[in-house]
Design an enzyme around this catalytic site. Structure first.
Site, PDB file in Angstrom:
ATOM      1  N   GLU A  63      -0.926  -8.488   5.279  1.00 52.97           N
ATOM      2  CA  GLU A  63      -0.751  -8.685   6.606  1.00 52.97           C
ATOM      3  C   GLU A  63      -2.043  -8.352   7.476  1.00 52.97           C
ATOM      4  OE1 GLU A  63      -0.252  -5.854   4.824  1.00 52.97           O
ATOM      5  OE2 GLU A  63      -0.666  -4.017   6.184  1.00 52.97           O
ATOM      6  N   CYS A  73       1.027  -1.110  -0.151  1.00 53.23           N
ATOM      7  CA  CYS A  73       0.033  -0.010  -0.106  1.00 53.23           C
ATOM      8  C   CYS A  73       0.815   1.166   0.039  1.00 53.23           C
ATOM      9  CB  CYS A  73      -1.009   0.038   1.207  1.00 53.23           C
ATOM     10  SG  CYS A  73      -2.402   0.971   0.922  1.00 53.23           S
ATOM     11  N   HIS A 132      -3.609  -5.263   1.701  1.00 51.72           N
ATOM     12  CA  HIS A 132      -2.646  -5.488   2.862  1.00 51.72           C
ATOM     13  C   HIS A 132      -2.700  -6.979   3.176  1.00 51.72           C
ATOM     14  CE1 HIS A 132      -2.341  -1.167   4.553  1.00 51.72           C
ATOM     15  NE2 HIS A 132      -3.174  -1.055   3.838  1.00 51.72           N
TER      16      HIS A 132
HETATM   17  N1  GLN Z   1      -3.611   6.386   1.092  1.00 52.75           N
HETATM   18  C1  GLN Z   1      -2.005   6.175   1.483  1.00 52.75           C
HETATM   19  C2  GLN Z   1      -1.096   6.794   0.961  1.00 52.75           C
HETATM   20  O1  GLN Z   1      -1.161   7.519   0.268  1.00 52.75           O
HETATM   21  C3  GLN Z   1      -1.880   4.646   1.644  1.00 52.75           C
HETATM   22  C4  GLN Z   1      -2.904   3.867   2.337  1.00 52.75           C
HETATM   23  C5  GLN Z   1      -2.302   2.634   3.083  1.00 52.75           C
HETATM   24  O2  GLN Z   1      -1.147   2.355   2.987  1.00 52.75           O
HETATM   25  N2  GLN Z   1      -3.311   2.064   3.795  1.00 52.75           N
HETATM   26  O3  GLN Z   1       0.123   6.717   1.196  1.00 52.75           O
END
Ligand code: GLN
Length: 199
Positions: A178, A86, A176
């Site tokens: 995890e 992410c 995610h």
């Molecule tokens: N929206 C977050 C970002 O721009 C990422 C979101 C996340 O890691 N769950 O970094």
């Protein structure tokens, strides 16, 4: 095998729990001294790095402020296997199409940040991941990958958008892994990363 988990911000504890379940050893990287101590203690350093989800802008700034940015970038460019989820994907992306900022920029992908809009900010699905079958995928204000370079292997797509990819020893997921720990799932993506390290 020993991994470093970037522990500046975000969901790093959940990654550590996944590594514990898989019996992999790790240490937390909170400051430059953690990296230096690790290299000194083991000579060879460590075998892989995890960059968790959270806020890419916050993690990017902390990497800079703490003097971790260059050393970590050089380790990755030198071939240290890395797994970004992410925000970690955004930190590794060479380009972010809707943000001026770029961070470590070691992987030849163009990401779209907060790509699913407000309504679909968070969702769960189960989709095919190359070599792993159908796996659970939890998305939280996630990015997706809009385009990839020649050496990037696409590992998963959701609704036609790329959500997991690999380039050499770099692995990224928009979701995610995890956060899913059912026995059927069995930390399959983390296990995939550990196999990547051993290849
Ligand atoms: N929206 C977050 C970002 O721009 C990422 C979101 C996340 O890691 N769950 O970094």
């Amino acid at each position: 095998m020993r991994l470093g988990v970037l522990a500046l911000q975000g969901a790093f504890i959940e990654h550590e729990q996944a590594l514990n379940r898989l019996g992999a050893d790790f240490f937390e990287i909170r400051q430059l001294a953690d990296l230096e101590r690790q290299s000194a203690a083991t000579g060879a350093g460590f075998e892989g790095l995890i960059i968790p989800g959270g806020e890419s802008t916050v993690q990017g700034k902390l990497l800079q402020d703490l003097g971790l940015f260059q050393p970590i970038r050089e380790l990755i460019l030198g071939g240290l296997p890395v797994f970004g989820t992410c925000a970690g994907l955004l930190l590794l992306a060479e380009q972010i199409s809707n943000d001026q900022r770029r961070h470590l920029a070691t992987m030849h992908i163009t990401a779209v940040r907060n790509a699913y809009g407000r309504q679909l900010g968070s969702f769960y699905t189960e989709q095919e991941f190359k070599g792993l079958g159908k796996i659970p995928m939890t998305f939280i204000r996630a990015p997706y990958i809009a385009s990839v370079g020649d050496n990037v292997e696409i590992l998963a797509k959701v609704d036609g958008k790329i959500v997991a990819a690999r380039e050499d020893k770099q692995l990224v997921c928009a979701f995610h892994p995890e956060l899913n720990n059912s026995p059927e799932y069995n930390d399959a993506v983390h296990a995939y990363f550990l196999r990547m390290i051993n290849e």
